[in-house]
Design a protein around this motif. Structure first.
Motif, PDB file in Angstrom:
ATOM      1  N   ASP A 108       0.828  -1.211   0.000  1.00  0.00           N
ATOM      2  CA  ASP A 108       0.000   0.000   0.000  1.00  0.00           C
ATOM      3  C   ASP A 108       0.861   1.259   0.000  1.00  0.00           C
ATOM      4  OD1 ASP A 108      -2.307  -1.539  -0.011  1.00  0.00           O
ATOM      5  OD2 ASP A 108      -2.678  -1.312   2.150  1.00  0.00           O
ATOM      6  N   ASN A 158       2.483   1.621  -3.436  1.00  0.00           N
ATOM      7  CA  ASN A 158       1.526   2.090  -4.443  1.00  0.00           C
ATOM      8  C   ASN A 158       1.196   3.564  -4.257  1.00  0.00           C
ATOM      9  OD1 ASN A 158       1.353  -0.350  -5.819  1.00  0.00           O
ATOM     10  ND2 ASN A 158      -0.346  -1.085  -4.561  1.00  0.00           N
ATOM     11  N   GLU A 159       1.057   4.006  -3.001  1.00  0.00           N
ATOM     12  CA  GLU A 159       0.801   5.422  -2.748  1.00  0.00           C
ATOM     13  C   GLU A 159       1.978   6.282  -3.214  1.00  0.00           C
ATOM     14  OE1 GLU A 159      -0.934   8.931  -1.806  1.00  0.00           O
ATOM     15  OE2 GLU A 159      -1.889   6.963  -1.961  1.00  0.00           O
ATOM     16  N   ASN A 160       3.187   5.827  -2.949  1.00  0.00           N
ATOM     17  CA  ASN A 160       4.363   6.581  -3.385  1.00  0.00           C
ATOM     18  C   ASN A 160       4.484   6.591  -4.909  1.00  0.00           C
ATOM     19  OD1 ASN A 160       5.188   7.407  -0.843  1.00  0.00           O
ATOM     20  ND2 ASN A 160       6.424   5.571  -0.509  1.00  0.00           N
ATOM     21  N   ILE A 161       4.105   5.523  -5.559  1.00  0.00           N
ATOM     22  CA  ILE A 161       4.106   5.487  -7.031  1.00  0.00           C
ATOM     23  C   ILE A 161       3.112   6.520  -7.564  1.00  0.00           C
ATOM     24  CG2 ILE A 161       3.405   4.092  -9.031  1.00  0.00           C
ATOM     25  CD1 ILE A 161       4.678   1.677  -7.548  1.00  0.00           C
ATOM     26  N   ARG A 162       1.916   6.577  -6.935  1.00  0.00           N
ATOM     27  CA  ARG A 162       0.921   7.572  -7.354  1.00  0.00           C
ATOM     28  C   ARG A 162       1.460   8.999  -7.178  1.00  0.00           C
ATOM     29  NH1 ARG A 162      -2.572   3.666  -5.405  1.00  0.00           N
ATOM     30  NH2 ARG A 162      -2.570   4.420  -3.277  1.00  0.00           N
ATOM     31  N   LYS A 163       2.137   9.249  -6.058  1.00  0.00           N
ATOM     32  CA  LYS A 163       2.706  10.579  -5.808  1.00  0.00           C
ATOM     33  C   LYS A 163       3.768  10.914  -6.848  1.00  0.00           C
ATOM     34  CE  LYS A 163       1.962  10.678  -0.800  1.00  0.00           C
ATOM     35  NZ  LYS A 163       2.615  10.631   0.521  1.00  0.00           N
ATOM     36  N   ASP A 170       4.047   9.632  -9.872  1.00  0.00           N
ATOM     37  CA  ASP A 170       3.357   9.840 -11.157  1.00  0.00           C
ATOM     38  C   ASP A 170       2.747  11.236 -11.221  1.00  0.00           C
ATOM     39  OD1 ASP A 170       4.004   7.359 -12.173  1.00  0.00           O
ATOM     40  OD2 ASP A 170       2.062   6.434 -11.685  1.00  0.00           O
ATOM     41  N   ASN A 171       2.123  11.683 -10.129  1.00  0.00           N
ATOM     42  CA  ASN A 171       1.522  13.022 -10.107  1.00  0.00           C
ATOM     43  C   ASN A 171       2.581  14.094 -10.271  1.00  0.00           C
ATOM     44  OD1 ASN A 171      -1.110  12.150  -9.830  1.00  0.00           O
ATOM     45  ND2 ASN A 171      -1.098  12.247  -7.596  1.00  0.00           N
ATOM     46  N   ASN A 210       3.780  13.944 -13.876  1.00  0.00           N
ATOM     47  CA  ASN A 210       2.752  14.460 -14.782  1.00  0.00           C
ATOM     48  C   ASN A 210       2.617  15.972 -14.663  1.00  0.00           C
ATOM     49  OD1 ASN A 210       2.126  12.001 -15.940  1.00  0.00           O
ATOM     50  ND2 ASN A 210       0.562  11.524 -14.409  1.00  0.00           N
TER      51      ASN A 210
END
Length: 105
Positions: free
Chosen positions: A80, A83-88, A90-91, A94
């Motif tokens: 978890d 995955n949260e760090n990957i989302r951060k 990616d943001n 981007n």
């Protein structure tokens, strides 16, 4: 023999002989697991000498199951967090790409 070839092993868990078919490369891991269980049960016998071998084996099985549950929970938390760090990341990437694109125009 190749690493994926199966071999038959007999292990001793609490005085019970168990036959296993394991990959050739897994022999050492199986023996290490067998040894860890033996050491754990031996420590339990010293701590609770009045308990039967059957009860000690049940207690050991329970403890190993608890440790397994804790390990799975820890692994799920790590997934978890990852995955949260990957989302951060990616943001952030981007947003940087969006900023670079808007500056080009």
């Amino acid at each position: 023999m190749k690493g994926s070839d199966k071999i038959e092993m007999t292990i001793n868990i609490g005085g019970e002989l168990i036959k296993l078919d394991v990959d050739f490369d897994d022999q050492i891991g199986v023996r290490e697991a067998e040894s860890e269980i033996k050491l754990f049960i031996d420590r339990m016998k010293k701590k609770w000498p009045q308990n039967s071998d059957k009860k000690l084996l049940a207690m050991a099985a329970f403890q190993f199951a608890r440790w397994y549950q804790q390990l799975i929970n820890f692994q799920m938390q790590a997934i978890d967090i990852t995955n949260e760090n990957i989302r951060k990341i990616d943001n952030i990437l981007n947003n940087d790409i969006d900023a670079d694109t808007s500056e080009s125009f």
